[in-house]
Design a protein around this motif. Structure first.
Motif, PDB file in Angstrom:
ATOM      1  N   ARG A 135       0.855  -1.191   0.000  1.00  0.00           N
ATOM      2  CA  ARG A 135       0.000   0.000   0.000  1.00  0.00           C
ATOM      3  C   ARG A 135       0.891   1.241   0.000  1.00  0.00           C
ATOM      4  O   ARG A 135       1.780   1.376   0.835  1.00  0.00           O
ATOM      5  CB  ARG A 135      -0.954   0.018   1.178  1.00  0.00           C
ATOM      6  CG  ARG A 135      -1.823   1.274   1.243  1.00  0.00           C
ATOM      7  CD  ARG A 135      -3.030   1.077   2.136  1.00  0.00           C
ATOM      8  NE  ARG A 135      -3.971   0.118   1.540  1.00  0.00           N
ATOM      9  CZ  ARG A 135      -5.142  -0.214   2.083  1.00  0.00           C
ATOM     10  NH1 ARG A 135      -5.518   0.336   3.228  1.00  0.00           N
ATOM     11  NH2 ARG A 135      -5.932  -1.087   1.477  1.00  0.00           N
ATOM     12  N   TRP A 136       0.599   2.161  -0.951  1.00  0.00           N
ATOM     13  CA  TRP A 136       1.465   3.311  -1.160  1.00  0.00           C
ATOM     14  C   TRP A 136       0.681   4.604  -1.082  1.00  0.00           C
ATOM     15  O   TRP A 136      -0.482   4.666  -1.479  1.00  0.00           O
ATOM     16  CB  TRP A 136       2.135   3.220  -2.545  1.00  0.00           C
ATOM     17  CG  TRP A 136       3.105   2.081  -2.647  1.00  0.00           C
ATOM     18  CD1 TRP A 136       2.800   0.754  -2.834  1.00  0.00           C
ATOM     19  CD2 TRP A 136       4.524   2.157  -2.557  1.00  0.00           C
ATOM     20  NE1 TRP A 136       3.949   0.000  -2.868  1.00  0.00           N
ATOM     21  CE2 TRP A 136       5.023   0.840  -2.709  1.00  0.00           C
ATOM     22  CE3 TRP A 136       5.420   3.211  -2.388  1.00  0.00           C
ATOM     23  CZ2 TRP A 136       6.383   0.549  -2.682  1.00  0.00           C
ATOM     24  CZ3 TRP A 136       6.786   2.928  -2.358  1.00  0.00           C
ATOM     25  CH2 TRP A 136       7.243   1.619  -2.503  1.00  0.00           C
ATOM     26  N   ARG A 137       1.363   5.634  -0.558  1.00  0.00           N
ATOM     27  CA  ARG A 137       0.825   6.986  -0.570  1.00  0.00           C
ATOM     28  C   ARG A 137       1.690   7.824  -1.520  1.00  0.00           C
ATOM     29  O   ARG A 137       2.913   7.876  -1.387  1.00  0.00           O
ATOM     30  CB  ARG A 137       0.847   7.615   0.812  1.00  0.00           C
ATOM     31  CG  ARG A 137       0.354   9.084   0.810  1.00  0.00           C
ATOM     32  CD  ARG A 137       0.543   9.769   2.145  1.00  0.00           C
ATOM     33  NE  ARG A 137      -0.333   9.196   3.161  1.00  0.00           N
ATOM     34  CZ  ARG A 137       0.096   8.614   4.267  1.00  0.00           C
ATOM     35  NH1 ARG A 137       1.409   8.490   4.491  1.00  0.00           N
ATOM     36  NH2 ARG A 137      -0.752   8.141   5.148  1.00  0.00           N
ATOM     37  N   LEU A 138       1.031   8.475  -2.493  1.00  0.00           N
ATOM     38  CA  LEU A 138       1.714   9.317  -3.466  1.00  0.00           C
ATOM     39  C   LEU A 138       1.333  10.768  -3.205  1.00  0.00           C
ATOM     40  O   LEU A 138       0.146  11.101  -3.140  1.00  0.00           O
ATOM     41  CB  LEU A 138       1.319   8.929  -4.891  1.00  0.00           C
ATOM     42  CG  LEU A 138       1.393   7.446  -5.260  1.00  0.00           C
ATOM     43  CD1 LEU A 138       0.997   7.250  -6.724  1.00  0.00           C
ATOM     44  CD2 LEU A 138       2.774   6.878  -4.985  1.00  0.00           C
ATOM     45  N   THR A 139       2.323  11.632  -3.078  1.00  0.00           N
ATOM     46  CA  THR A 139       2.089  13.050  -2.852  1.00  0.00           C
ATOM     47  C   THR A 139       2.969  13.864  -3.792  1.00  0.00           C
ATOM     48  O   THR A 139       3.772  13.313  -4.543  1.00  0.00           O
ATOM     49  CB  THR A 139       2.382  13.429  -1.386  1.00  0.00           C
ATOM     50  OG1 THR A 139       3.720  13.014  -1.050  1.00  0.00           O
ATOM     51  CG2 THR A 139       1.403  12.752  -0.438  1.00  0.00           C
ATOM     52  N   GLY A 140       2.825  15.169  -3.732  1.00  0.00           N
ATOM     53  CA  GLY A 140       3.525  16.023  -4.679  1.00  0.00           C
ATOM     54  C   GLY A 140       2.995  15.785  -6.076  1.00  0.00           C
ATOM     55  O   GLY A 140       3.744  15.506  -7.014  1.00  0.00           O
ATOM     56  N   LEU A 141       1.673  15.922  -6.237  1.00  0.00           N
ATOM     57  CA  LEU A 141       1.012  15.549  -7.485  1.00  0.00           C
ATOM     58  C   LEU A 141       1.001  16.707  -8.473  1.00  0.00           C
ATOM     59  O   LEU A 141       0.760  17.858  -8.109  1.00  0.00           O
ATOM     60  CB  LEU A 141      -0.433  15.120  -7.211  1.00  0.00           C
ATOM     61  CG  LEU A 141      -0.655  14.024  -6.153  1.00  0.00           C
ATOM     62  CD1 LEU A 141      -2.146  13.742  -6.008  1.00  0.00           C
ATOM     63  CD2 LEU A 141       0.103  12.755  -6.504  1.00  0.00           C
ATOM     64  N   LEU A 142       1.229  16.378  -9.738  1.00  0.00           N
ATOM     65  CA  LEU A 142       0.977  17.286 -10.855  1.00  0.00           C
ATOM     66  C   LEU A 142      -0.258  16.761 -11.565  1.00  0.00           C
ATOM     67  O   LEU A 142      -0.242  15.664 -12.112  1.00  0.00           O
ATOM     68  CB  LEU A 142       2.158  17.331 -11.826  1.00  0.00           C
ATOM     69  CG  LEU A 142       3.320  18.254 -11.490  1.00  0.00           C
ATOM     70  CD1 LEU A 142       4.398  18.121 -12.566  1.00  0.00           C
ATOM     71  CD2 LEU A 142       2.874  19.702 -11.372  1.00  0.00           C
ATOM     72  N   ARG A 143      -1.335  17.541 -11.591  1.00  0.00           N
ATOM     73  CA  ARG A 143      -2.639  17.042 -11.990  1.00  0.00           C
ATOM     74  C   ARG A 143      -3.012  17.455 -13.411  1.00  0.00           C
ATOM     75  O   ARG A 143      -2.540  18.453 -13.948  1.00  0.00           O
ATOM     76  CB  ARG A 143      -3.710  17.572 -11.026  1.00  0.00           C
ATOM     77  CG  ARG A 143      -3.473  17.283  -9.550  1.00  0.00           C
ATOM     78  CD  ARG A 143      -3.556  15.788  -9.229  1.00  0.00           C
ATOM     79  NE  ARG A 143      -4.832  15.245  -9.608  1.00  0.00           N
ATOM     80  CZ  ARG A 143      -5.934  15.293  -8.849  1.00  0.00           C
ATOM     81  NH1 ARG A 143      -5.910  15.902  -7.669  1.00  0.00           N
ATOM     82  NH2 ARG A 143      -7.072  14.741  -9.255  1.00  0.00           N
ATOM     83  N   GLY A 144      -3.915  16.682 -14.019  1.00  0.00           N
ATOM     84  CA  GLY A 144      -4.542  17.032 -15.287  1.00  0.00           C
ATOM     85  C   GLY A 144      -3.560  17.252 -16.417  1.00  0.00           C
ATOM     86  O   GLY A 144      -3.750  18.136 -17.249  1.00  0.00           O
ATOM     87  N   LEU A 145      -2.517  16.419 -16.487  1.00  0.00           N
ATOM     88  CA  LEU A 145      -1.500  16.598 -17.516  1.00  0.00           C
ATOM     89  C   LEU A 145      -2.058  16.262 -18.897  1.00  0.00           C
ATOM     90  O   LEU A 145      -3.030  15.519 -19.033  1.00  0.00           O
ATOM     91  CB  LEU A 145      -0.287  15.721 -17.204  1.00  0.00           C
ATOM     92  CG  LEU A 145       0.429  16.001 -15.878  1.00  0.00           C
ATOM     93  CD1 LEU A 145       1.595  15.039 -15.688  1.00  0.00           C
ATOM     94  CD2 LEU A 145       0.907  17.450 -15.792  1.00  0.00           C
ATOM     95  N   ALA A 146      -1.415  16.806 -19.918  1.00  0.00           N
ATOM     96  CA  ALA A 146      -1.780  16.549 -21.315  1.00  0.00           C
ATOM     97  C   ALA A 146      -3.231  16.908 -21.618  1.00  0.00           C
ATOM     98  O   ALA A 146      -3.875  16.291 -22.465  1.00  0.00           O
ATOM     99  CB  ALA A 146      -1.501  15.089 -21.681  1.00  0.00           C
ATOM    100  N   GLY A 147      -3.750  17.900 -20.902  1.00  0.00           N
ATOM    101  CA  GLY A 147      -5.130  18.321 -21.150  1.00  0.00           C
ATOM    102  C   GLY A 147      -6.183  17.416 -20.565  1.00  0.00           C
ATOM    103  O   GLY A 147      -7.346  17.488 -20.970  1.00  0.00           O
ATOM    104  N   SER A 148      -5.818  16.584 -19.586  1.00  0.00           N
ATOM    105  CA  SER A 148      -6.784  15.652 -18.996  1.00  0.00           C
ATOM    106  C   SER A 148      -7.515  16.261 -17.799  1.00  0.00           C
ATOM    107  O   SER A 148      -8.099  15.531 -16.993  1.00  0.00           O
ATOM    108  CB  SER A 148      -6.097  14.348 -18.582  1.00  0.00           C
ATOM    109  OG  SER A 148      -5.093  14.571 -17.607  1.00  0.00           O
ATOM    110  N   ASP A 149      -7.511  17.592 -17.687  1.00  0.00           N
ATOM    111  CA  ASP A 149      -8.204  18.240 -16.584  1.00  0.00           C
ATOM    112  C   ASP A 149      -9.712  18.051 -16.653  1.00  0.00           C
ATOM    113  O   ASP A 149     -10.396  18.141 -15.634  1.00  0.00           O
ATOM    114  CB  ASP A 149      -7.859  19.729 -16.527  1.00  0.00           C
ATOM    115  CG  ASP A 149      -7.899  20.392 -17.892  1.00  0.00           C
ATOM    116  OD1 ASP A 149      -7.087  20.006 -18.745  1.00  0.00           O
ATOM    117  OD2 ASP A 149      -8.745  21.287 -18.111  1.00  0.00           O
TER     118      ASP A 149
END
Length: 320
Positions: free
Chosen positions: A138-152
């Motif tokens: 089980r992993w926790r991922l932080t420091g996210l860059l969101r909605g890349l490549a126009g996927s917002d």
């Protein structure tokens, strides 16, 4: 989890297959962004075949490496764009492999990308800088860059607990879609090389997302003399659009066109199609549509394309 299944002394090959219609998040032909990820215990070299009817399958590609396919164990809410998200995190179960950290400069250059299946059925492409194993697998991922490549647009609805999250490494392969097959539903079958074990078949239509015009940004309205409202926005591009030194980005389509919709609640009351990134809404048109001049307005704008006629929408309420 994906436990090993056995029958006597022979392990049964029972793969988990994910087919994704992704945006252009790196170089390549648009058809290359219809991609496959697969995992099984034990893993075997896998043949991916296609059929229009469910008979006479033809081989398209070989999947020779297991993919890291995880499952969200908590909802993922929408986040901010254009900078690292300081609030949201991803918690997921990853039965195979790890989710190692990377420097933020490396993340900005394309490291640690993954695709998350959102509530609307689309895929958000995002990256993370910090991965921490908080329990076995089980992993926790932080420091996210969101909605890349126009996927917002996919990000806007968030993703639910239980959704697939696929790490976009070299194991995630194009499925071999042809230009004539884009947007059409076919049966795709994955089976172990040599025919041992189970086969899994999915109905899938792909290849359109990479050709979908991105939603415009910076939609605003300016009230001019005589009550005229000038609506304006900024075009985004799917290809070679990250050059900060250029005055403008390349046009992805043969011509620049937009559909502008004036809304009253959910209903469209007026539509414009224009060939520049602005549109004038006159006072007379406002009176015809609403009975009076407007001091606020709900507007939706989409770029129009050749292969995909209507792109992703941007919508907002603007006020004087």
């Amino acid at each position: 989890d994906m436990p090993e299944r056995t029958s006597g002394d022979t392990a049964i090959y029972a793969p988990y297959l994910v087919l994704m219609d992704l945006p252009c998040f790196e170089g390549g032909a648009a058809t290359d962004f219809a991609r496959a990820a697969i995992h099984a215990r034990p893993f075997r070299r896998t043949l991916l075949s296609v059929s229009a009817t469910g008979e006479g399958y033809g081989l398209r590609t070989t999947l020779d490496r297991p993919s890291r396919i995880a499952t969200l164990v908590a909802d993922l809410e929408p986040g901010i764009l254009g900078r690292f998200d300081p609030v949201n995190e991803i918690v997921l179960d990853l039965p195979f492999g790890s989710a190692s950290s990377a420097a933020r400069a490396a993340v900005l250059a394309g490291e640690n990308r993954l695709a998350v299946r959102c509530r609307d059925g689309g895929w958000e492409v995002l990256s993370y800088s910090d991965g921490e194993e908080i329990a076995p697998s089980r992993w926790r991922l932080t420091g996210l860059l969101r909605g890349l490549a126009g996927s917002d647009d996919a990000m806007a609805g968030g993703a639910a607990s239980g959704a697939d999250a696929v790490f976009l490494d070299a194991s995630v392969r194009p499925i071999g879609l042809t230009a004539e097959e884009v947007g059409l539903t076919f049966n795709w079958r994955a089976e172990a090389s040599g025919g041992q074990g189970e086969a899994v078949t999915l109905a899938f239509a792909g290849g359109r997302r990479a050709d979908t015009p991105l939603s415009p940004v910076h939609l605003r309205g300016t009230w001019l003399s005589g009550g005229l409202i000038r609506l304006s926005w900024v075009r985004r591009g799917r290809i070679d659009a990250d050059d900060w030194e250029s005055a403008d980005i390349p046009l992805d389509e043969p011509e620049e066109r937009y559909r502008v919709e004036i809304l009253s609640g959910a209903a469209e009351v007026r539509r414009f199609e224009v060939t520049q990134a602005f549109c004038d809404y006159t006072a007379a048109q406002q009176v015809a549509d609403f009975g009076s001049a407007r001091t606020s307005l709900s507007v939706r704008v989409r770029q129009m394309g050749r292969k995909v006629p209507l792109g992703a929408a941007t919508q907002r309420m603007i006020s004087k």
